[in-house]
Write a protein that holds these residues in place. Sequence first.
Motif, PDB file in Angstrom:
ATOM      1  N   VAL A 296      15.964   0.892  -6.103  1.00 56.57           N
ATOM      2  CA  VAL A 296      17.060   0.175  -6.771  1.00 56.57           C
ATOM      3  C   VAL A 296      18.299   0.150  -5.880  1.00 56.57           C
ATOM      4  O   VAL A 296      18.994  -0.880  -5.778  1.00 56.57           O
ATOM      5  N   TYR A 297      18.562   1.272  -5.221  1.00 51.83           N
ATOM      6  CA  TYR A 297      19.724   1.333  -4.317  1.00 51.83           C
ATOM      7  C   TYR A 297      19.544   0.317  -3.191  1.00 51.83           C
ATOM      8  O   TYR A 297      20.457  -0.445  -2.861  1.00 51.83           O
ATOM      9  N   ARG A 298      18.356   0.278  -2.647  1.00 54.25           N
ATOM     10  CA  ARG A 298      18.107  -0.649  -1.535  1.00 54.25           C
ATOM     11  C   ARG A 298      18.184  -2.105  -2.017  1.00 54.25           C
ATOM     12  O   ARG A 298      18.641  -2.981  -1.303  1.00 54.25           O
ATOM     13  N   GLN A 299      17.762  -2.309  -3.246  1.00 52.45           N
ATOM     14  CA  GLN A 299      17.831  -3.671  -3.792  1.00 52.45           C
ATOM     15  C   GLN A 299      19.282  -4.117  -3.975  1.00 52.45           C
ATOM     16  O   GLN A 299      19.622  -5.273  -3.684  1.00 52.45           O
ATOM     17  N   LEU A 300      20.120  -3.193  -4.454  1.00 48.24           N
ATOM     18  CA  LEU A 300      21.514  -3.540  -4.743  1.00 48.24           C
ATOM     19  C   LEU A 300      22.371  -3.630  -3.489  1.00 48.24           C
ATOM     20  O   LEU A 300      23.366  -4.362  -3.452  1.00 48.24           O
ATOM     21  N   THR A 301      21.973  -2.907  -2.456  1.00 49.96           N
ATOM     22  CA  THR A 301      22.835  -2.852  -1.269  1.00 49.96           C
ATOM     23  C   THR A 301      22.257  -3.579  -0.066  1.00 49.96           C
ATOM     24  O   THR A 301      22.980  -3.855   0.895  1.00 49.96           O
ATOM     25  N   GLY A 302      20.967  -3.880  -0.087  1.00 45.58           N
ATOM     26  CA  GLY A 302      20.342  -4.443   1.104  1.00 45.58           C
ATOM     27  C   GLY A 302      20.225  -5.956   1.064  1.00 45.58           C
ATOM     28  O   GLY A 302      20.918  -6.638   0.288  1.00 45.58           O
ATOM     29  N   SER A 303      19.328  -6.464   1.875  1.00 48.54           N
ATOM     30  CA  SER A 303      19.183  -7.910   2.012  1.00 48.54           C
ATOM     31  C   SER A 303      18.097  -8.481   1.093  1.00 48.54           C
ATOM     32  O   SER A 303      17.673  -9.625   1.273  1.00 48.54           O
ATOM     33  N   ASP A 304      17.660  -7.681   0.128  1.00 47.49           N
ATOM     34  CA  ASP A 304      16.577  -8.123  -0.759  1.00 47.49           C
ATOM     35  C   ASP A 304      17.018  -7.970  -2.214  1.00 47.49           C
ATOM     36  O   ASP A 304      16.497  -7.135  -2.956  1.00 47.49           O
ATOM     37  N   PRO A 305      17.992  -8.786  -2.675  1.00 41.70           N
ATOM     38  CA  PRO A 305      18.562  -8.593  -4.018  1.00 41.70           C
ATOM     39  C   PRO A 305      17.563  -8.795  -5.150  1.00 41.70           C
ATOM     40  O   PRO A 305      17.754  -8.274  -6.242  1.00 41.70           O
ATOM     41  N   LEU A 306      16.481  -9.540  -4.917  1.00 38.24           N
ATOM     42  CA  LEU A 306      15.492  -9.752  -5.977  1.00 38.24           C
ATOM     43  C   LEU A 306      14.423  -8.657  -5.998  1.00 38.24           C
ATOM     44  O   LEU A 306      13.561  -8.636  -6.881  1.00 38.24           O
TER      45      LEU A 306
ATOM     46  N   ALA B 170      11.459  -6.075   1.126  1.00 38.88           N
ATOM     47  CA  ALA B 170      11.737  -4.793   1.776  1.00 38.88           C
ATOM     48  C   ALA B 170      12.215  -3.733   0.784  1.00 38.88           C
ATOM     49  O   ALA B 170      11.833  -2.558   0.897  1.00 38.88           O
ATOM     50  N   ALA B 171      13.007  -4.129  -0.219  1.00 36.23           N
ATOM     51  CA  ALA B 171      13.545  -3.143  -1.153  1.00 36.23           C
ATOM     52  C   ALA B 171      12.459  -2.491  -1.996  1.00 36.23           C
ATOM     53  O   ALA B 171      12.608  -1.357  -2.455  1.00 36.23           O
ATOM     54  N   ALA B 172      11.365  -3.197  -2.228  1.00 31.63           N
ATOM     55  CA  ALA B 172      10.320  -2.670  -3.093  1.00 31.63           C
ATOM     56  C   ALA B 172       9.289  -1.843  -2.339  1.00 31.63           C
ATOM     57  O   ALA B 172       8.421  -1.225  -2.950  1.00 31.63           O
ATOM     58  N   LYS B 173       9.393  -1.810  -1.032  1.00 29.64           N
ATOM     59  CA  LYS B 173       8.376  -1.106  -0.242  1.00 29.64           C
ATOM     60  C   LYS B 173       8.594   0.398  -0.277  1.00 29.64           C
ATOM     61  O   LYS B 173       9.724   0.874  -0.306  1.00 29.64           O
ATOM     62  N   SER B 174       7.479   1.126  -0.272  1.00 28.61           N
ATOM     63  CA  SER B 174       7.531   2.576  -0.166  1.00 28.61           C
ATOM     64  C   SER B 174       6.768   2.965   1.089  1.00 28.61           C
ATOM     65  O   SER B 174       6.163   2.107   1.757  1.00 28.61           O
ATOM     66  N   ALA B 175       6.756   4.257   1.369  1.00 30.83           N
ATOM     67  CA  ALA B 175       6.014   4.712   2.553  1.00 30.83           C
ATOM     68  C   ALA B 175       4.531   4.379   2.414  1.00 30.83           C
ATOM     69  O   ALA B 175       3.838   4.100   3.388  1.00 30.83           O
ATOM     70  N   VAL B 176       4.043   4.389   1.155  1.00 25.51           N
ATOM     71  CA  VAL B 176       2.623   4.081   0.934  1.00 25.51           C
ATOM     72  C   VAL B 176       2.378   2.574   1.043  1.00 25.51           C
ATOM     73  O   VAL B 176       1.494   2.115   1.782  1.00 25.51           O
ATOM     74  N   SER B 177       3.214   1.799   0.323  1.00 28.32           N
ATOM     75  CA  SER B 177       2.962   0.352   0.304  1.00 28.32           C
ATOM     76  C   SER B 177       3.224  -0.292   1.665  1.00 28.32           C
ATOM     77  O   SER B 177       2.718  -1.378   1.957  1.00 28.32           O
ATOM     78  N   GLU B 178       4.013   0.385   2.486  1.00 28.37           N
ATOM     79  CA  GLU B 178       4.284  -0.123   3.837  1.00 28.37           C
ATOM     80  C   GLU B 178       2.996  -0.354   4.618  1.00 28.37           C
ATOM     81  O   GLU B 178       2.872  -1.281   5.399  1.00 28.37           O
ATOM     82  N   HIS B 179       1.985   0.499   4.332  1.00 30.54           N
ATOM     83  CA  HIS B 179       0.746   0.430   5.111  1.00 30.54           C
ATOM     84  C   HIS B 179      -0.410  -0.194   4.339  1.00 30.54           C
ATOM     85  O   HIS B 179      -1.550  -0.166   4.800  1.00 30.54           O
ATOM     86  N   LEU B 180      -0.114  -0.760   3.176  1.00 32.41           N
ATOM     87  CA  LEU B 180      -1.190  -1.403   2.422  1.00 32.41           C
ATOM     88  C   LEU B 180      -1.485  -2.788   2.991  1.00 32.41           C
ATOM     89  O   LEU B 180      -0.578  -3.468   3.480  1.00 32.41           O
ATOM     90  N   ALA B 181      -2.733  -3.179   2.928  1.00 37.54           N
ATOM     91  CA  ALA B 181      -3.123  -4.519   3.374  1.00 37.54           C
ATOM     92  C   ALA B 181      -3.993  -5.137   2.292  1.00 37.54           C
ATOM     93  O   ALA B 181      -4.736  -4.418   1.621  1.00 37.54           O
ATOM     94  N   PRO B 182      -3.884  -6.446   2.068  1.00 41.65           N
ATOM     95  CA  PRO B 182      -4.728  -7.056   1.041  1.00 41.65           C
ATOM     96  C   PRO B 182      -6.201  -6.864   1.365  1.00 41.65           C
ATOM     97  O   PRO B 182      -6.612  -7.028   2.518  1.00 41.65           O
ATOM     98  N   ARG B 183      -6.983  -6.499   0.339  1.00 42.84           N
ATOM     99  CA  ARG B 183      -8.418  -6.260   0.610  1.00 42.84           C
ATOM    100  C   ARG B 183      -9.117  -7.545   1.003  1.00 42.84           C
ATOM    101  O   ARG B 183     -10.187  -7.536   1.597  1.00 42.84           O
TER     102      ARG B 183
END
Length: 188
Positions: free
Chosen positions: A12-22, A26-39
């Motif tokens: 939420v902090y990254r969403q409110l302060t970063g370049s991804d207001p929606l 990037a704001a929704a990514k986590s360390a886990v989702s960063e490395h996920l790839a569509p099956r």
Amino acid sequence: MGVRTWIESWPVYRQLTGSDPLGRGAAAKSAVSEHLAPRLGTADRIVKSICPYCAVGCGQNIYVQDERITQIEGDPDSPVSRGRLCPKGAASLQLTTGSAREHRVLYRRPHSTRWERLDLATAMDMIADRVIKSRREGWQWEAEGSRTRRTLGIASLGGATLDNEENYLIKKLFTALGAVQVENQARI
Ligand code: SF4
């Protein structure tokens, strides 16, 4: 992790302060989702097809890997469904790979309460014998003074899972046999 670093890692902090207001990138990514790839990304190829379940004929993308179907999804290119599938169509992967799919010929004799296994050649011979017998017994050379040359002993009622090509062949076969009752449930 310090308090400041922890807050900065909060989506939420990254969403409110970063370049991804929606919050859809990037704001929704986590360390886990960063490395996920569509099956679906590992599919060797995508085959275009049509959902077999009803007459709407929604477009499907079939994902194939190592010559096995790994997923079936709606085809965005389809003018009929534009990428959408209803729950039945969305579950059609099970039609191809589900453990409940029957791959053997099963036959239940008249008045029997159990199914028995038949080899395909035997089953095909039984069907052919019945078609020939019924055609012959229902044959009509004339009716009400007019030449008919038809049989009323056999008929065909197709289902929604038949595609255009199968329906074409069924119509040719049954017409050649002299059947006049050829119909399809999906005729819209
Ligand atoms: S996805 Fe649903 S509506 Fe579309 S063809 Fe299949 S069964 Fe019919």
